[in-house]
Design a protein around this motif. Sequence first.
Motif: not given
Length: 153
Positions: A22-24, A138-144
């Motif tokens: 998911a995050p990657d 995208l970066y925010f979703i990745h961080a979450i």
Amino acid sequence: MAATTAQPMGSLPSGLGICTTAPDIFYLPELVFGGLVWILVASTKVSPPNPLGWVMFVSVFCFVMTFLWMIIFVAGGHKNRSGWAAADIAYHGLAAFFYLSAGVILAYITMVNKNKLPFKNYQIDIAAVVFAFLATLLYFIHAILSAIRWKNF
């Protein structure tokens, strides 16, 4: 139903596994949208140079760091070392903050110069603003999602 990935709990993916977790899975879209911001801002007349210099710094810095971060994960350089999950959260949170600041500056400069720019340059600047905010998202979703993964360690 179990997840489709075979990653054990408390393990960060490596190799092609980063294309399925998911995050990657956001690495490639982050690179694409960040690269588009970089290209679009670089292709227009830079006026005023100082604020747009920040936008260029953010887009180039985040592009290079995301690429290196992805290579580290693909190569498995993060295995058997503690702190990588927290570093993943910190990097992507910082990148989201940087892109948010760059997107706001770029939107402001584009709005101020709306009547001064040729229409083609105005369209390119608008596209750069849109891609900057998409990269921020995208970066925010990745961080979450990285924070959720870190919490489950």
